[in-house]
Design a protein around this motif. Structure first.
Motif, PDB file in Angstrom:
ATOM      1  N   ALA A 120       6.990   3.747   3.622  1.00 55.55           N
ATOM      2  CA  ALA A 120       6.500   3.203   4.618  1.00 55.55           C
ATOM      3  C   ALA A 120       5.707   1.752   4.221  1.00 55.55           C
ATOM      4  O   ALA A 120       5.731   0.936   4.748  1.00 55.55           O
ATOM      5  N   GLY A 121       4.848   1.934   3.286  1.00 54.16           N
ATOM      6  CA  GLY A 121       4.101   0.870   2.794  1.00 54.16           C
ATOM      7  C   GLY A 121       5.064  -0.024   2.079  1.00 54.16           C
ATOM      8  O   GLY A 121       4.684  -1.229   2.071  1.00 54.16           O
ATOM      9  N   ILE A 122       6.142   0.334   1.350  1.00 55.78           N
ATOM     10  CA  ILE A 122       6.765  -0.844   0.864  1.00 55.78           C
ATOM     11  C   ILE A 122       7.696  -1.495   1.977  1.00 55.78           C
ATOM     12  O   ILE A 122       7.796  -2.606   2.067  1.00 55.78           O
ATOM     13  N   ILE A 123       8.072  -0.884   2.900  1.00 57.11           N
ATOM     14  CA  ILE A 123       8.849  -1.465   4.290  1.00 57.11           C
ATOM     15  C   ILE A 123       7.684  -2.256   4.920  1.00 57.11           C
ATOM     16  O   ILE A 123       7.795  -3.577   5.196  1.00 57.11           O
ATOM     17  N   TYR A 124       6.346  -1.833   5.230  1.00 56.17           N
ATOM     18  CA  TYR A 124       5.334  -2.677   5.658  1.00 56.17           C
ATOM     19  C   TYR A 124       5.164  -4.128   5.016  1.00 56.17           C
ATOM     20  O   TYR A 124       5.318  -5.230   5.520  1.00 56.17           O
ATOM     21  N   ALA A 125       5.138  -3.958   3.483  1.00 56.35           N
ATOM     22  CA  ALA A 125       5.031  -5.036   2.575  1.00 56.35           C
ATOM     23  C   ALA A 125       6.122  -6.318   3.070  1.00 56.35           C
ATOM     24  O   ALA A 125       6.107  -7.206   3.020  1.00 56.35           O
ATOM     25  N   THR A 126       7.493  -5.599   2.818  1.00 56.09           N
ATOM     26  CA  THR A 126       8.444  -6.375   3.036  1.00 56.09           C
ATOM     27  C   THR A 126       8.760  -6.960   4.372  1.00 56.09           C
ATOM     28  O   THR A 126       8.962  -8.291   4.408  1.00 56.09           O
TER      29      THR A 126
ATOM     30  N   SER B 140       5.342  10.612  -0.478  1.00 53.81           N
ATOM     31  CA  SER B 140       6.510  10.013  -0.687  1.00 53.81           C
ATOM     32  C   SER B 140       7.044   9.306   0.574  1.00 53.81           C
ATOM     33  O   SER B 140       7.487   8.075   0.653  1.00 53.81           O
ATOM     34  N   VAL B 141       6.516   9.779   1.839  1.00 49.73           N
ATOM     35  CA  VAL B 141       6.800   9.196   3.050  1.00 49.73           C
ATOM     36  C   VAL B 141       5.987   7.755   3.142  1.00 49.73           C
ATOM     37  O   VAL B 141       6.439   6.796   3.509  1.00 49.73           O
ATOM     38  N   MET B 142       4.431   7.830   2.775  1.00 49.84           N
ATOM     39  CA  MET B 142       3.636   6.778   2.766  1.00 49.84           C
ATOM     40  C   MET B 142       4.256   5.595   1.822  1.00 49.84           C
ATOM     41  O   MET B 142       4.044   4.647   2.176  1.00 49.84           O
ATOM     42  N   LYS B 143       4.804   6.166   0.850  1.00 45.16           N
ATOM     43  CA  LYS B 143       5.116   4.919  -0.245  1.00 45.16           C
ATOM     44  C   LYS B 143       6.283   4.323   0.589  1.00 45.16           C
ATOM     45  O   LYS B 143       6.226   2.929   0.380  1.00 45.16           O
TER      46      LYS B 143
ATOM     47  N   LYS C  37      -4.091  -2.504  13.578  1.00 46.80           N
ATOM     48  CA  LYS C  37      -3.895  -1.537  14.427  1.00 46.80           C
ATOM     49  C   LYS C  37      -2.400  -0.860  13.797  1.00 46.80           C
ATOM     50  O   LYS C  37      -2.169   0.469  13.599  1.00 46.80           O
ATOM     51  N   LYS C  38      -1.361  -1.569  13.452  1.00 47.66           N
ATOM     52  CA  LYS C  38       0.048  -1.318  13.294  1.00 47.66           C
ATOM     53  C   LYS C  38      -0.134  -0.337  11.879  1.00 47.66           C
ATOM     54  O   LYS C  38       0.487   0.689  11.761  1.00 47.66           O
ATOM     55  N   PHE C  39      -0.839  -0.876  11.112  1.00 47.93           N
ATOM     56  CA  PHE C  39      -0.960  -0.172   9.610  1.00 47.93           C
ATOM     57  C   PHE C  39      -1.921   0.975   9.661  1.00 47.93           C
ATOM     58  O   PHE C  39      -1.386   2.241   8.958  1.00 47.93           O
ATOM     59  N   GLU C  40      -2.745   1.002  10.492  1.00 50.96           N
ATOM     60  CA  GLU C  40      -3.778   2.268  10.842  1.00 50.96           C
ATOM     61  C   GLU C  40      -2.748   3.455  11.247  1.00 50.96           C
ATOM     62  O   GLU C  40      -3.132   4.538  10.874  1.00 50.96           O
ATOM     63  N   LYS C  41      -1.933   2.751  12.322  1.00 54.12           N
ATOM     64  CA  LYS C  41      -1.064   4.071  12.829  1.00 54.12           C
ATOM     65  C   LYS C  41      -0.066   4.646  12.065  1.00 54.12           C
ATOM     66  O   LYS C  41       0.200   5.962  11.702  1.00 54.12           O
ATOM     67  N   ILE C  42       0.292   3.845  10.696  1.00 54.92           N
ATOM     68  CA  ILE C  42       1.317   4.289   9.775  1.00 54.92           C
ATOM     69  C   ILE C  42       0.563   5.268   8.902  1.00 54.92           C
ATOM     70  O   ILE C  42       1.038   6.416   8.702  1.00 54.92           O
ATOM     71  N   MET C  43      -0.590   4.788   8.883  1.00 53.59           N
ATOM     72  CA  MET C  43      -1.644   5.788   7.883  1.00 53.59           C
ATOM     73  C   MET C  43      -1.820   7.155   8.445  1.00 53.59           C
ATOM     74  O   MET C  43      -1.821   8.086   8.019  1.00 53.59           O
ATOM     75  N   GLU C  44      -2.160   6.925   9.655  1.00 51.38           N
ATOM     76  CA  GLU C  44      -2.305   8.267  10.299  1.00 51.38           C
ATOM     77  C   GLU C  44      -1.286   9.323  10.356  1.00 51.38           C
ATOM     78  O   GLU C  44      -1.477  10.537  10.441  1.00 51.38           O
ATOM     79  N   ARG C  45      -0.097   8.554  10.750  1.00 50.74           N
ATOM     80  CA  ARG C  45       1.157   9.477  10.824  1.00 50.74           C
ATOM     81  C   ARG C  45       1.577   9.974   9.445  1.00 50.74           C
ATOM     82  O   ARG C  45       1.951  11.176   9.398  1.00 50.74           O
ATOM     83  N   PHE C  46       1.456   9.002   8.377  1.00 45.47           N
ATOM     84  CA  PHE C  46       2.053   9.283   7.097  1.00 45.47           C
ATOM     85  C   PHE C  46       1.155   9.674   5.784  1.00 45.47           C
ATOM     86  O   PHE C  46       1.822   9.882   4.730  1.00 45.47           O
ATOM     87  N   GLY C  47       0.154   9.207   6.245  1.00 46.44           N
ATOM     88  CA  GLY C  47      -0.862   9.143   5.030  1.00 46.44           C
ATOM     89  C   GLY C  47      -1.082  10.611   4.024  1.00 46.44           C
ATOM     90  O   GLY C  47      -1.231  10.313   2.839  1.00 46.44           O
ATOM     91  N   GLU C  48      -0.612  11.485   4.768  1.00 51.79           N
ATOM     92  CA  GLU C  48      -0.736  12.789   4.021  1.00 51.79           C
ATOM     93  C   GLU C  48       0.462  13.176   3.328  1.00 51.79           C
ATOM     94  O   GLU C  48       0.327  14.282   2.547  1.00 51.79           O
ATOM     95  N   ASN C  49       1.490  12.399   3.411  1.00 48.12           N
ATOM     96  CA  ASN C  49       2.698  12.617   2.545  1.00 48.12           C
ATOM     97  C   ASN C  49       3.118  11.552   1.590  1.00 48.12           C
ATOM     98  O   ASN C  49       3.557  10.551   2.177  1.00 48.12           O
TER      99      ASN C  49
ATOM    100  N   ILE D 213       0.694  -1.042   0.098  1.00 51.56           N
ATOM    101  CA  ILE D 213      -0.159   0.096   0.089  1.00 51.56           C
ATOM    102  C   ILE D 213       0.933   1.185   0.051  1.00 51.56           C
ATOM    103  O   ILE D 213       1.554   1.405   0.962  1.00 51.56           O
ATOM    104  N   THR D 214       0.858   2.002  -1.203  1.00 53.93           N
ATOM    105  CA  THR D 214       1.683   3.160  -1.269  1.00 53.93           C
ATOM    106  C   THR D 214       0.999   4.595  -0.990  1.00 53.93           C
ATOM    107  O   THR D 214       1.593   5.480  -1.273  1.00 53.93           O
ATOM    108  N   ASN D 215      -0.346   4.437  -0.965  1.00 56.95           N
ATOM    109  CA  ASN D 215      -0.946   5.794  -0.562  1.00 56.95           C
ATOM    110  C   ASN D 215      -2.107   5.539   0.075  1.00 56.95           C
ATOM    111  O   ASN D 215      -2.733   4.266   0.077  1.00 56.95           O
ATOM    112  N   ALA D 216      -2.545   6.434   0.845  1.00 61.70           N
ATOM    113  CA  ALA D 216      -3.895   6.214   1.836  1.00 61.70           C
ATOM    114  C   ALA D 216      -5.082   5.616   1.271  1.00 61.70           C
ATOM    115  O   ALA D 216      -5.910   4.974   1.816  1.00 61.70           O
TER     116      ALA D 216
END
Ligand code: FAD
Length: 288
Positions: free
Chosen positions: A244-250, A239-242, A225-237, A206-209
């Motif tokens: 974080a999404g790549i690292i989460y999937a990895t 390049s950062v969300m991308k 919950k862990k992914f919800e928190k990532i989106m809350e924190r980075f979802g608006e940005n 998931i690379t954008n909210a």
């Protein structure tokens, strides 16, 4: 090569899914995406059929491009809105082009579609029977770690899956999931019901909210919950969300592999850079 042989011969496999374009004028762009992805040496590449409004007629064209690049193609095929003749025409075409692998699917029920008495196919198992009776193809099917949205219960879903597998499926590919525990529970249920074919775990980076809201709605999967928190924190940005999404999937894939799930399918959304970064993150593991 047949996907079942690839799964048997390699300790770890990471494969990619791509979708064909909606218009013929975009076919060269999709082929360029494939050329880029092939550099990451996926174990095989699947190409969707008529999903999300893409044109089913381009699936064989894209499968051919994958094959020409030296990677084994897996062509999806849906049956619900098709006739037996149409299905056999597509199978003839795939056979003529040396495409040996098919993911046999029912397909989603289109809006305003009414089941009618002239309908030939109702469920994926009927397509599996059709393909298997011709012989020659390696056939996979879909499965749902968090239950297919139309199923009344887990018990019902697994019973139907068992019937489908017993029609001769060679492997299963799972719907996306973001909570590995859901996959582990599903794997246990399959073992209890003697569903013994390889189950390839489907991972969607998931690379954008917005993407996660749509994906979760379509696929019935829970957002941890862990992914919800990532989106809350980075979802608006973006390049950062991308990142974080790549690292989460990895990390999801590494945890799966640590728990003995050695076959992974990445829903790439036709993004070679995303697929590439995941493959880089796994490079030592893949070549272990
Ligand atoms: P089925 O196996 O037929 O199951 C559908 C539902 O019917 C389930 O609830 C099942 O429990 C129930 N069922 C099965 N058999 C029976 C029976 N005998 N009696 C009563 N109920 C029964 N869609 C596309 O359009 N194109 C694609 O390329 C595509 N690729 C996909 C790839 C993967 C890995 C996945 C997981 C899904 C894909 N889809 C695609 C979406 C898929 O078409 C839908 O999820 C569809 O709703 C179900 O397809 P299926 O093959 O799982 O159907």
């Amino acid at each position: 090569m047949k996907v079942k042989e690839i799964l048997k011969n390699k300790k770890v496999t990471v494969s990619f899914e791509v979708f064909p374009p909606k218009e013929w004028t975009k076919i060269a762009d999709t082929k360029a995406v494939i050329s880029e992805m092939i550099k990451d040496k996926p174990a095989f590449m699947s190409v969707t059929y008529g999903a999300a409004g893409t044109t089913s007629g381009f699936t064989t064209e894209i499968a051919n491009a994958i094959k020409a690049g030296g990677v084994t193609p897996l062509s999806h095929l849906t049956c619900l809105t098709s006739t037996k003749e149409k299905i056999n025409t597509v199978l003839d075409e795939l056979e003529a082009n040396g495409v040996e692998n098919i993911l046999a699917l029912r397909g989603d029920i289109p809006k305003d579609f009414v089941m009618n008495e002239n309908q030939y196919y109702h469920h994926a198992y009927e397509l599996v029977n059709e393909i298997k009776s011709r012989g020659g193809f390696c056939v996979g099917g879909a499965c749902y770690p968090e239950i297919h949205p139309e199923s009344s219960s887990r018990v019902e879903d697994i019973a139907r899956l068992k019937e489908k597998v017993d029609c001769g499926l060679d492997f299963l590919t799972s719907q996306m999931f973001f909570d590995n525990d859901a996959f582990y529970k599903f794997r246990e249920m399959c073992a209890i019901k003697e569903i013994n074919v390889p189950i390839i775990a489907g991972i969607m980076p998931i690379t954008n909210a917005n993407q996660i809201k749509r994906s979760a709605e379509l696929s019935n999967c829970t957002i941890p919950k862990k992914f919800e928190k990532i989106m809350e924190r980075f979802g608006e940005n973006p390049s950062v969300m991308k990142q974080a999404g790549i690292i989460y999937a990895t990390e999801q894939i590494i945890d799966l592999m640590a728990n003995g799930v050695n076959n992974i399918h990445i829903y790439t959304m036709n993004k070679p850079d995303v697929a590439h970064q995941i493959m880089e993150g796994l490079s030592a593991i893949i070549n272990e």
